[in-house]
Write a protein that holds these residues in place. Structure first.
Motif, PDB file in Angstrom:
ATOM      1  N   LYS A   1      87.296  25.627 -28.356  1.00  0.00           N
ATOM      2  CA  LYS A   1      86.946  26.619 -27.346  1.00  0.00           C
ATOM      3  C   LYS A   1      85.433  26.846 -27.317  1.00  0.00           C
ATOM      4  O   LYS A   1      84.741  26.623 -28.301  1.00  0.00           O
ATOM      5  CB  LYS A   1      87.656  27.943 -27.624  1.00  0.00           C
ATOM      6  CG  LYS A   1      89.166  27.865 -27.574  1.00  0.00           C
ATOM      7  CD  LYS A   1      89.782  29.230 -27.851  1.00  0.00           C
ATOM      8  CE  LYS A   1      91.304  29.171 -27.808  1.00  0.00           C
ATOM      9  NZ  LYS A   1      91.920  30.497 -28.101  1.00  0.00           N
ATOM     10  N   ALA A   2      84.965  27.306 -26.165  1.00  0.00           N
ATOM     11  CA  ALA A   2      83.553  27.649 -26.020  1.00  0.00           C
ATOM     12  C   ALA A   2      83.277  28.991 -26.698  1.00  0.00           C
ATOM     13  O   ALA A   2      84.051  29.948 -26.556  1.00  0.00           O
ATOM     14  CB  ALA A   2      83.176  27.707 -24.549  1.00  0.00           C
ATOM     15  N   LYS A   3      82.188  29.061 -27.453  1.00  0.00           N
ATOM     16  CA  LYS A   3      81.846  30.292 -28.168  1.00  0.00           C
ATOM     17  C   LYS A   3      81.083  31.277 -27.288  1.00  0.00           C
ATOM     18  O   LYS A   3      81.176  32.488 -27.484  1.00  0.00           O
ATOM     19  CB  LYS A   3      81.017  29.958 -29.403  1.00  0.00           C
ATOM     20  CG  LYS A   3      81.760  29.146 -30.450  1.00  0.00           C
ATOM     21  CD  LYS A   3      80.896  28.905 -31.668  1.00  0.00           C
ATOM     22  CE  LYS A   3      81.641  28.111 -32.731  1.00  0.00           C
ATOM     23  NZ  LYS A   3      80.797  27.858 -33.936  1.00  0.00           N
ATOM     24  N   HIS A   4      80.295  30.759 -26.350  1.00  0.00           N
ATOM     25  CA  HIS A   4      79.464  31.626 -25.514  1.00  0.00           C
ATOM     26  C   HIS A   4      79.680  31.274 -24.045  1.00  0.00           C
ATOM     27  O   HIS A   4      80.080  30.155 -23.708  1.00  0.00           O
ATOM     28  CB  HIS A   4      77.978  31.479 -25.872  1.00  0.00           C
ATOM     29  CG  HIS A   4      77.696  31.677 -27.332  1.00  0.00           C
ATOM     30  ND1 HIS A   4      77.689  32.906 -27.931  1.00  0.00           N
ATOM     31  CD2 HIS A   4      77.431  30.767 -28.306  1.00  0.00           C
ATOM     32  CE1 HIS A   4      77.421  32.767 -29.226  1.00  0.00           C
ATOM     33  NE2 HIS A   4      77.260  31.477 -29.481  1.00  0.00           N
ATOM     34  N   SER A   5      79.376  32.202 -23.194  1.00  0.00           N
ATOM     35  CA  SER A   5      79.479  32.001 -21.747  1.00  0.00           C
ATOM     36  C   SER A   5      78.127  31.548 -21.197  1.00  0.00           C
ATOM     37  O   SER A   5      77.087  32.101 -21.562  1.00  0.00           O
ATOM     38  CB  SER A   5      79.910  33.292 -21.039  1.00  0.00           C
ATOM     39  OG  SER A   5      81.187  33.710 -21.496  1.00  0.00           O
ATOM     40  N   VAL A   6      78.161  30.534 -20.333  1.00  0.00           N
ATOM     41  CA  VAL A   6      76.957  30.024 -19.667  1.00  0.00           C
ATOM     42  C   VAL A   6      77.232  30.051 -18.170  1.00  0.00           C
ATOM     43  O   VAL A   6      78.061  29.289 -17.654  1.00  0.00           O
ATOM     44  CB  VAL A   6      76.624  28.592 -20.132  1.00  0.00           C
ATOM     45  CG1 VAL A   6      75.340  28.113 -19.458  1.00  0.00           C
ATOM     46  CG2 VAL A   6      76.473  28.545 -21.646  1.00  0.00           C
ATOM     47  N   ASN A   7      76.533  30.947 -17.459  1.00  0.00           N
ATOM     48  CA  ASN A   7      76.791  31.118 -16.031  1.00  0.00           C
ATOM     49  C   ASN A   7      76.361  29.903 -15.218  1.00  0.00           C
ATOM     50  O   ASN A   7      76.978  29.575 -14.196  1.00  0.00           O
ATOM     51  CB  ASN A   7      76.065  32.368 -15.525  1.00  0.00           C
ATOM     52  CG  ASN A   7      76.594  33.641 -16.175  1.00  0.00           C
ATOM     53  OD1 ASN A   7      77.770  33.717 -16.528  1.00  0.00           O
ATOM     54  ND2 ASN A   7      75.731  34.641 -16.331  1.00  0.00           N
ATOM     55  N   GLN A   8      75.282  29.227 -15.643  1.00  0.00           N
ATOM     56  CA  GLN A   8      74.796  28.087 -14.869  1.00  0.00           C
ATOM     57  C   GLN A   8      75.825  26.957 -14.844  1.00  0.00           C
ATOM     58  O   GLN A   8      75.887  26.194 -13.872  1.00  0.00           O
ATOM     59  CB  GLN A   8      73.479  27.561 -15.458  1.00  0.00           C
ATOM     60  CG  GLN A   8      72.305  28.513 -15.300  1.00  0.00           C
ATOM     61  CD  GLN A   8      72.270  29.562 -16.395  1.00  0.00           C
ATOM     62  OE1 GLN A   8      73.220  29.688 -17.167  1.00  0.00           O
ATOM     63  NE2 GLN A   8      71.189  30.327 -16.454  1.00  0.00           N
ATOM     64  N   TRP A   9      76.591  26.825 -15.893  1.00  0.00           N
ATOM     65  CA  TRP A   9      77.590  25.759 -15.975  1.00  0.00           C
ATOM     66  C   TRP A   9      78.988  26.246 -15.606  1.00  0.00           C
ATOM     67  O   TRP A   9      79.935  25.456 -15.605  1.00  0.00           O
ATOM     68  CB  TRP A   9      77.632  25.183 -17.385  1.00  0.00           C
ATOM     69  CG  TRP A   9      76.342  24.555 -17.808  1.00  0.00           C
ATOM     70  CD1 TRP A   9      75.319  24.168 -17.003  1.00  0.00           C
ATOM     71  CD2 TRP A   9      75.956  24.241 -19.144  1.00  0.00           C
ATOM     72  NE1 TRP A   9      74.303  23.637 -17.738  1.00  0.00           N
ATOM     73  CE2 TRP A   9      74.659  23.659 -19.069  1.00  0.00           C
ATOM     74  CE3 TRP A   9      76.541  24.392 -20.386  1.00  0.00           C
ATOM     75  CZ2 TRP A   9      73.968  23.226 -20.188  1.00  0.00           C
ATOM     76  CZ3 TRP A   9      75.846  23.951 -21.501  1.00  0.00           C
ATOM     77  CH2 TRP A   9      74.566  23.378 -21.410  1.00  0.00           C
ATOM     78  N   GLY A  10      79.134  27.526 -15.315  1.00  0.00           N
ATOM     79  CA  GLY A  10      80.463  28.061 -15.046  1.00  0.00           C
ATOM     80  C   GLY A  10      81.349  28.080 -16.270  1.00  0.00           C
ATOM     81  O   GLY A  10      82.575  27.947 -16.157  1.00  0.00           O
ATOM     82  N   LEU A  11      80.733  28.244 -17.433  1.00  0.00           N
ATOM     83  CA  LEU A  11      81.467  28.193 -18.696  1.00  0.00           C
ATOM     84  C   LEU A  11      81.744  29.606 -19.183  1.00  0.00           C
ATOM     85  O   LEU A  11      80.832  30.452 -19.220  1.00  0.00           O
ATOM     86  CB  LEU A  11      80.650  27.424 -19.749  1.00  0.00           C
ATOM     87  CG  LEU A  11      81.312  27.182 -21.106  1.00  0.00           C
ATOM     88  CD1 LEU A  11      82.554  26.336 -20.942  1.00  0.00           C
ATOM     89  CD2 LEU A  11      80.325  26.509 -22.055  1.00  0.00           C
TER      90      LEU A  11
END
Length: 343
Positions: free
Chosen positions: A223-233
């Motif tokens: 799973k992804a640990k952090h959110s990245v808005n530029q990648w839509g994550l």
């Protein structure tokens, strides 16, 4: 003892007045007292008269009528689940013991690459790294890797040691290579980053099928640990897969990469000589088109959805302490390198 019992047993069998059970009771005098206590007074397949009767035998009714419980088995042993230290009275058996929890049967076949390593590559690595010391040689004393603060200034008092000269990073101390620490492959990690999994989970499922096909190991999702808005994550969403290959499967995978996949890649120079983490681990990448060159995917290429086969990173984990020894091991196995070799 067998020479004494067998003639007696034949005499008892020939005698019509004695039954088989009575003969066994006669032979009990050769047993120790401890074993006699653990034996049942009668056979499980005989009735009260000592005659075998399979028709009236009831396996559920017999233990109910037993007046006393059977003695505990001397061979019933369950190894401890956790290792509580070398001084604990209960110690786990070695992994080679069939009674161990870590016992794995095998190997049933020795891979060709592993045979080549044991017969040729291991001795060649020792020859390449051999350093001759004549009789009476004394190694020079090495100074401390961290320097002290010299001077009478109160600023130097109770200060931690200074860093090394030149580079600020302490490198690993290279020990002389012997037959005990010859570099060898420990495991191989195949990692795939599936960026499209944020839009559709089908990309993640197809990537898992592809990795399991080429490695033979069930992949583990991360799973992804952090959110990245530029990648839509978004944090908590599954984004990548990885497989750890060990033992026999590891040698089969490495041999498949060297003999089948790498020769098929067009205009491929090899692995970059600067790849490595300075601790003996070498990594290289494969594009989706190169991943499709594995025979497990190439044969069933039509069964995979188009443009959903992922690329992957392959990491060779070796027991070497530096990149030079790890690169020598992989070059001996047949892995090509190009460019400037950074040790």
């Amino acid at each position: 003892m067998e020479r004494t019992i067998r003639p007696l047993w034949r005499q008892l069998e020939s005698h019509q007045g004695l039954r088989r059970y009575d003969a066994i009771r006669t032979c009990r005098r050769y047993l120790s007292a401890e074993v006699q206590q653990e034996l049942e007074p009668a056979s499980t397949l005989s009735n009260a008269q000592g005659e075998v009767s399979a028709e009236g035998f009831d396996p559920l009714e017999r233990p109910k009528n037993r007046k006393s419980e059977l003695p505990p088995s001397r061979y019933q042993y369950r190894p401890p689940k956790y290792n509580r230290g070398p001084l604990h009275p209960h110690q786990s058996p070695p992994a080679s013991d069939p009674g161990s929890r870590e016992f794995r049967p095998g190997p049933f076949s020795l891979p060709r690459l592993q045979q080549t390593y044991q017969s040729t590559i291991a001795s060649d690595l020792m020859t390449l790294s051999y350093t001759h010391y004549p009789p009476g040689y004394e190694a020079p004393q090495k100074s401390q890797r961290l320097r002290k603060w010299e001077g009478e200034s109160p600023y130097f008092k109770n200060r931690p040691l200074r860093g090394p000269r030149g580079d600020s990073v302490l490198r690993f101390v290279k020990k002389p290579m012997t037959f005990r620490n010859i570099p060898q492959l420990e495991r191989v990690t195949v990692h795939a980053m599936v960026g499209q999994a944020t839009d559709s989970s089908s990309y993640l499922h197809v990537a898992g099928m592809a990795l399991q096909a080429i490695t033979g190991v069930k992949p583990e999702a991360h799973k992804a640990k952090h959110s990245v808005n530029q990648w839509g994550l978004r944090a908590g969403s599954y984004i990548s897969l990885s497989c750890d290959i060990k033992g026999e499967d590891m040698y089969h995978f490495v041999a498949k990469c060297i003999d089948v996949v790498m020769p098929k890649i067009k205009d491929w120079q090899g692995i970059r000589g600067s790849s490595g983490d300075s601790t003996g681990n070498i990594t290289f990448g494969l594009t989706p088109d190169q991943t499709a060159l594995f025979p497990e995917i190439e044969v069933n290429y039509d069964s995979y959805p188009p443009r959903m086969i992922p690329g992957c990173h392959v990491t060779f984990h070796t027991s070497a302490r530096n990149d030079r020894d790890a690169r020598l091991l992989l070059m001996a196995c047949g892995v090509p390198f190009y460019g400037k070799l950074v040790n």
